[in-house]
Design an enzyme around this catalytic site. Structure first.
Site, PDB file in Angstrom:
ATOM      1  N   SER A 153      44.399  45.918  40.113  1.00 52.31           N
ATOM      2  CA  SER A 153      45.422  45.102  39.460  1.00 52.31           C
ATOM      3  C   SER A 153      45.512  43.748  40.172  1.00 52.31           C
ATOM      4  O   SER A 153      45.546  43.686  41.404  1.00 52.31           O
ATOM      5  CB  SER A 153      46.768  45.832  39.540  1.00 52.31           C
ATOM      6  OG  SER A 153      47.786  45.017  39.016  1.00 52.31           O
ATOM      7  N   GLY A 154      45.515  42.688  39.393  1.00 51.91           N
ATOM      8  CA  GLY A 154      45.624  41.344  39.966  1.00 51.91           C
ATOM      9  C   GLY A 154      44.307  40.742  40.418  1.00 51.91           C
ATOM     10  O   GLY A 154      44.267  39.607  40.898  1.00 51.91           O
ATOM     11  N   LYS A 199      40.962  40.260  36.014  1.00 51.79           N
ATOM     12  CA  LYS A 199      40.323  40.719  34.766  1.00 51.79           C
ATOM     13  C   LYS A 199      40.877  39.970  33.536  1.00 51.79           C
ATOM     14  O   LYS A 199      40.117  39.471  32.720  1.00 51.79           O
ATOM     15  CB  LYS A 199      40.526  42.234  34.596  1.00 51.79           C
ATOM     16  CG  LYS A 199      39.982  43.050  35.773  1.00 51.79           C
ATOM     17  CD  LYS A 199      40.194  44.540  35.601  1.00 51.79           C
ATOM     18  CE  LYS A 199      41.638  44.992  35.597  1.00 51.79           C
ATOM     19  NZ  LYS A 199      42.394  44.723  36.850  1.00 51.79           N
ATOM     20  N   SER A 232      40.327  50.896  35.198  1.00 50.49           N
ATOM     21  CA  SER A 232      39.283  51.930  35.070  1.00 50.49           C
ATOM     22  C   SER A 232      38.731  52.363  36.431  1.00 50.49           C
ATOM     23  O   SER A 232      37.586  52.086  36.757  1.00 50.49           O
ATOM     24  CB  SER A 232      38.163  51.489  34.121  1.00 50.49           C
ATOM     25  OG  SER A 232      37.746  50.156  34.298  1.00 50.49           O
TER      26      SER A 232
HETATM   27  P1  ADP Z   1      44.200  41.673  36.375  1.00 59.02           P
HETATM   28  O1  ADP Z   1      44.025  41.449  34.891  1.00 59.02           O
HETATM   29  O2  ADP Z   1      42.926  42.048  37.057  1.00 59.02           O
HETATM   30  O3  ADP Z   1      45.337  42.576  36.711  1.00 59.02           O
HETATM   31  P2  ADP Z   1      45.218  38.980  36.361  1.00 59.02           P
HETATM   32  O4  ADP Z   1      44.159  38.189  35.667  1.00 59.02           O
HETATM   33  O5  ADP Z   1      46.426  39.371  35.567  1.00 59.02           O
HETATM   34  O6  ADP Z   1      44.563  40.262  37.028  1.00 59.02           O
HETATM   35  O7  ADP Z   1      45.724  38.169  37.642  1.00 59.02           O
HETATM   36  C1  ADP Z   1      44.822  37.542  38.526  1.00 59.02           C
HETATM   37  C2  ADP Z   1      45.525  36.419  39.277  1.00 59.02           C
HETATM   38  O8  ADP Z   1      44.627  35.876  40.246  1.00 59.02           O
HETATM   39  C3  ADP Z   1      45.932  35.270  38.369  1.00 59.02           C
HETATM   40  O9  ADP Z   1      47.178  34.801  38.781  1.00 59.02           O
HETATM   41  C4  ADP Z   1      44.834  34.229  38.632  1.00 59.02           C
HETATM   42  O10 ADP Z   1      45.299  32.914  38.407  1.00 59.02           O
HETATM   43  C5  ADP Z   1      44.515  34.468  40.087  1.00 59.02           C
HETATM   44  N1  ADP Z   1      43.162  34.061  40.507  1.00 59.02           N
HETATM   45  C6  ADP Z   1      42.904  33.289  41.578  1.00 59.02           C
HETATM   46  N2  ADP Z   1      41.566  33.076  41.706  1.00 59.02           N
HETATM   47  C7  ADP Z   1      40.978  33.732  40.706  1.00 59.02           C
HETATM   48  C8  ADP Z   1      39.618  33.883  40.309  1.00 59.02           C
HETATM   49  N3  ADP Z   1      38.621  33.312  40.987  1.00 59.02           N
HETATM   50  N4  ADP Z   1      39.339  34.644  39.225  1.00 59.02           N
HETATM   51  C9  ADP Z   1      40.348  35.222  38.534  1.00 59.02           C
HETATM   52  N5  ADP Z   1      41.649  35.112  38.854  1.00 59.02           N
HETATM   53  C10 ADP Z   1      41.977  34.364  39.933  1.00 59.02           C
END
Ligand code: ADP
Length: 188
Positions: free
Chosen positions: A13-14, A17, A85
């Site tokens: 998470s975070g 994706k 996943s």
């Molecule tokens: P997930 O869907 O995996 O839970 P999110 O996309 O919701 O994750 O959150 C990812 C966070 O990380 C966002 O706030 C995004 O701006 C930040 N982030 C920083 N660097 C990157 C990167 N290189 N690629 C993707 N997200 C990034």
């Protein structure tokens, strides 16, 4: 009809994706690919409503996403699935099903260290998980099985979103997944 495919984002998470999904989506559409997104958080509010976070429920959730991805990608759609996943076996089952129907499966491991994720804590979930307020939280109190041989690894600790997107587009080009769409592209 162009060959369908599923881009399968996996990671904690975070990790990024959803961010990468949103960034890559317009680029795929620009190349003439019909795209559908199956985002884990959104799926849990409809297709998988009521499922929890036991291994059994997590597997059911992924099987459902995989089933829809399979139906779509065998009909020429480019599917983006973005769900934690955490279990390797079920991801590999989804891969086999999609490939058996002649579509491509592109597993993308979106990787980030726990330190980074705790520092980002976009949804405030890590703080709660570390305080024990959320049980079975992947990466903190529940397992995450890293892919052994994914098509792509994106290290969101070190790579920018733009770099990640460029890697994804290059991988799809390498796999020949834009071939027919590019054939009808008109440049003005
Ligand atoms: P997930 O869907 O995996 O839970 P999110 O996309 O919701 O994750 O959150 C990812 C966070 O990380 C966002 O706030 C995004 O701006 C930040 N982030 C920083 N660097 C990157 C990167 N290189 N690629 C993707 N997200 C990034």
């Amino acid at each position: 009809m162009s060959k369908g495919f599923t881009l399968w984002f996996t990671g904690l998470s975070g990790a990024g994706k959803t961010t990468l999904t949103n960034a890559v989506l317009p680029q795929l559409r620009e190349r003439g690919v019909k795209v559908e997104v199956l985002d884990g958080d959104e799926v849990r509010t409809n297709l998988s409503k009521g499922l929890g976070f036991s291994k059994e429920d997590r597997d059911t959730n992924i099987q459902r996403i995989g089933y829809v991805a399979r139906l779509l990608s065998r009909n020429g759609v480019g599917v983006i699935a973005a769900a934690i996943s955490p279990y390797r076996e079920i991801r590999d089952d989804v891969r086999r099903g999609i490939q058996a129907d002649g579509a491509a499966f592109v597993e993308i491991y979106v990787k980030a260290s726990l330190e980074t994720l705790i520092a980002r804590d976009v949804k405030g979930l890590y703080r709660k998980a570390l305080a024990g307020e959320i049980k079975q939280f992947t990466g903190v109190s529940d397992p995450y099985e890293e892919p052994i041989n994914p098509e792509l690894v994106i290290d969101s600790d070190r790579e920018t979103v733009a770099q990640g997107v460029a890697k994804i587009i290059a991988a799809l080009e390498r796999l020949g997944l834009f071939a027919s769409a590019q054939g009808v592209r008109v440049t003005i």
